[in-house]
Design a protein around this motif. Structure first.
Motif, mmCIF file in Angstrom:
data_model
loop_
_atom_site.group_PDB
_atom_site.id
_atom_site.type_symbol
_atom_site.label_atom_id
_atom_site.label_comp_id
_atom_site.label_asym_id
_atom_site.label_seq_id
_atom_site.Cartn_x
_atom_site.Cartn_y
_atom_site.Cartn_z
ATOM 1 N N ILE A 25 -36.753 49.402 32.932
ATOM 2 C CA ILE A 25 -36.399 48.180 32.215
ATOM 3 C C ILE A 25 -35.062 47.619 32.699
ATOM 4 O O ILE A 25 -34.121 48.361 32.967
ATOM 5 N N ILE A 26 -35.004 46.317 32.855
ATOM 6 C CA ILE A 26 -33.754 45.632 33.164
ATOM 7 C C ILE A 26 -33.464 44.683 32.009
ATOM 8 O O ILE A 26 -34.343 43.947 31.557
ATOM 9 N N ILE A 27 -32.244 44.740 31.503
ATOM 10 C CA ILE A 27 -31.857 43.917 30.357
ATOM 11 C C ILE A 27 -30.899 42.844 30.842
ATOM 12 O O ILE A 27 -29.793 43.143 31.296
ATOM 13 N N VAL A 28 -31.353 41.607 30.785
ATOM 14 C CA VAL A 28 -30.600 40.464 31.305
ATOM 15 C C VAL A 28 -30.555 39.377 30.230
ATOM 16 O O VAL A 28 -31.297 39.436 29.247
ATOM 17 N N PRO A 29 -29.676 38.388 30.384
ATOM 18 C CA PRO A 29 -29.634 37.292 29.409
ATOM 19 C C PRO A 29 -31.022 36.699 29.166
ATOM 20 O O PRO A 29 -31.768 36.440 30.099
ATOM 21 N N GLY A 30 -31.346 36.530 27.893
ATOM 22 C CA GLY A 30 -32.674 36.099 27.493
ATOM 23 C C GLY A 30 -33.503 37.228 26.911
ATOM 24 O O GLY A 30 -34.551 36.993 26.312
ATOM 25 N N PHE A 31 -33.000 38.477 27.059
ATOM 26 C CA PHE A 31 -33.697 39.641 26.512
ATOM 27 C C PHE A 31 -33.635 39.612 24.988
ATOM 28 O O PHE A 31 -32.615 39.278 24.399
ATOM 29 N N ARG A 32 -34.730 39.990 24.354
ATOM 30 C CA ARG A 32 -34.778 40.089 22.897
ATOM 31 C C ARG A 32 -34.564 41.541 22.483
ATOM 32 O O ARG A 32 -35.401 42.394 22.739
ATOM 33 N N PHE A 33 -33.406 41.807 21.869
ATOM 34 C CA PHE A 33 -33.121 43.157 21.388
ATOM 35 C C PHE A 33 -33.895 43.401 20.102
ATOM 36 O O PHE A 33 -33.824 42.615 19.156
ATOM 37 N N ARG A 34 -34.611 44.506 20.070
ATOM 38 C CA ARG A 34 -35.467 44.810 18.928
ATOM 39 C C ARG A 34 -34.958 45.986 18.103
ATOM 40 O O ARG A 34 -35.425 46.192 16.991
ATOM 41 N N LEU A 35 -34.024 46.747 18.648
ATOM 42 C CA LEU A 35 -33.570 47.946 17.953
ATOM 43 C C LEU A 35 -32.055 48.047 17.837
ATOM 44 O O LEU A 35 -31.532 48.367 16.779
ATOM 45 N N THR A 36 -31.339 47.804 18.924
ATOM 46 C CA THR A 36 -29.905 48.088 18.969
ATOM 47 C C THR A 36 -29.090 46.986 18.305
ATOM 48 O O THR A 36 -29.224 45.808 18.639
ATOM 49 N N ASP A 37 -28.200 47.395 17.372
ATOM 50 C CA ASP A 37 -27.336 46.447 16.673
ATOM 51 C C ASP A 37 -25.905 46.465 17.192
ATOM 52 O O ASP A 37 -25.222 45.443 17.196
ATOM 53 N N ILE A 38 -25.437 47.643 17.596
ATOM 54 C CA ILE A 38 -24.041 47.831 17.987
ATOM 55 C C ILE A 38 -24.016 48.702 19.237
ATOM 56 O O ILE A 38 -24.809 49.644 19.365
ATOM 57 N N LEU A 39 -23.100 48.386 20.154
ATOM 58 C CA LEU A 39 -23.022 49.098 21.431
ATOM 59 C C LEU A 39 -21.591 49.561 21.705
ATOM 60 O O LEU A 39 -20.651 48.780 21.601
#
Length: 406
Positions: free
Chosen positions: A339-353
């Motif tokens: 998986i590559i996470i780039v602008p436009g990705f919809r986060f479904r689980l993670t709230d804080i990093l």
């Protein structure tokens, strides 16, 4: 639709003196940049527990870095560096580490053009008798450019894990521009590292001390672990002008059935320690899709999040994985992700990093930008102006997800 993103838009000037060449004397003395709703505050990493919402579920990556860098020598005297990436035969990490006479690994080969296929002997300049007794040899099986399959053979019946511990060195990142030193054996490893397999540290975890972990527990924040073995390509800059042409490598990960249930039933925020934990957690949705549509877990493709609109809720996907594991009698999900996470990705689980400061034009900058709604420059400009230390041994940040239209 696969997004078209120009990597030059994610460049910034990182002077060499801002790259932390060594860790601080104490892990939790690092600075902590706290980003929330477009604003930035300067904190200390010791403040982290007090900044997390009570009732959160915090997920760490407990992979352990292996001393995967080995130096061999030809009879001519030429030194060939071999950097173990992942096991080939046997293909499972634990089985390969338990091998007692030979195994094969996919490797990056330094000075590759000078290796003509002859059998190499391990460099042993100090004449260490334990190293000599192992008699470690390297045999080239195949090679494409600087990457190839190498067969290792040794004599004394020790498992390959012990061979690496005795003969190898910790593979610190090349941008540190120095050789591995004694301090790296301890400090390029998280306190909670457990499962061998990574060739690069999940560096967000390097700041945690027993004291910080105890403070997290005291706030009623639950701590859990996943395991994603970090590959050498994770921290590499993107070389193609358009990100759509950048290939992501596969990384294996495991998530326990218990954690899947905790995630499914949580009521508080989900906090990911490090980008590797984010990639693991966000991959779960697409593993769930494969369980719903195909009946079993499958690897997550690089562009799976962008290829179509999915009709399933996050809860449905988690339930599908849980049901599959329970029916199969498995306590752990084992699968891989590109998986590559780039602008436009919809986060479904993670709230804080929780994450460090990353290289310009890297996939990790893209992930951060996606997480903060494109506002990564605010964070990095502040860090550069505020004398923060960058990259693996550098300072840290606490990012609260910002969902805005890009």
């Amino acid at each position: 639709m696969i997004p078209s993103i120009q990597i030059k838009d994610y460049a910034y000037d990182l002077p060499d003196d801002r790259i932390a060449k060594y860790p601080l004397p104490h892990r939790d003395e690092s600075k902590l940049l706290c980003y929330r709703d477009g604003s930035v505050e300067d904190k200390s990493f010791k403040d982290l527990p007090s900044l997390l919402p009570g009732g959160s579920l915090m997920v760490f990556n407990d992979t352990k870095v292996v001393p995967a860098r080995l130096h061999f020598q030809r009879e001519s005297g030429a030194v060939i560096e071999i950097f173990c990436l992942e096991p080939v035969d046997p293909p499972e990490y634990n089985t390969s580490f338990a091998s007692v006479d030979s195994c094969r690994w996919k490797c990056v080969i330094g000075n590759a053009k000078r290796w003509k296929g002859d059998v190499l002997s391990l460099c042993n300049p100090e004449g260490d008798p334990i190293v000599s007794a192992m008699g470690l040899k390297a045999i080239l099986v195949d090679r494409v450019d600087r990457t190839g399959t190498v067969e290792f053979r040794w004599n004394d019946g020790k498992p390959f894990s012990q061979v690496l511990e005795t003969c190898g060195s910790v593979p610190i990142p090349p941008y540190l521009n120095r050789e591995t030193e004694a301090i790296d054996t301890e400090r390029y490893q998280t306190l909670y590292a457990k499962i061998r397999g990574s060739v690069a540290a999940p560096t967000a975890g390097l700041h945690f001390t027993d004291s910080v972990l105890e403070d997290i527990d005291a706030r009623g924040i639950k701590r859990e672990t996943v395991c994603l073995h970090v590959g050498a390509g994770t921290f590499l800059p993107v070389k193609s002008a358009d990100v759509s042409e950048h290939p992501m490598h596969r990384e294996p990960f495991t998530v326990s059935l218990g954690l899947l249930k905790d995630i499914r039933n949580r009521t508080g925020s989900l906090v990911a320690v490090g980008t590797t934990s984010v990639r693991t957690l966000e991959s779960l949705y697409y593993v769930g899709v494969s369980c719903i549509e195909g009946g079993s877990p499958a690897d997550v493709g690089q562009w799976a999040p962008y290829e179509r609109v999915y009709p399933y809720t996050t809860e449905e996907c988690l339930d599908a994985i849980i049901t599959y594991l329970e029916k199969s009698g498995s306590e752990e999900l084992e699968v891989g992700t590109r998986i590559i996470i780039v602008p436009g990705f919809r986060f479904r689980l993670t709230d804080i990093l929780v994450t460090n400061f990353h290289q310009p034009e890297s996939t990790l900058i893209l992930l951060v930008s996606a997480f903060v709604g494109g506002d990564w420059r605010t964070i990095y400009d502040h860090a550069l102006a505020g004398d923060y230390r960058f990259l693996s041994y550098g300072d840290s940040s606490l990012l609260f997800r910002r969902d805005v239209a890009l």
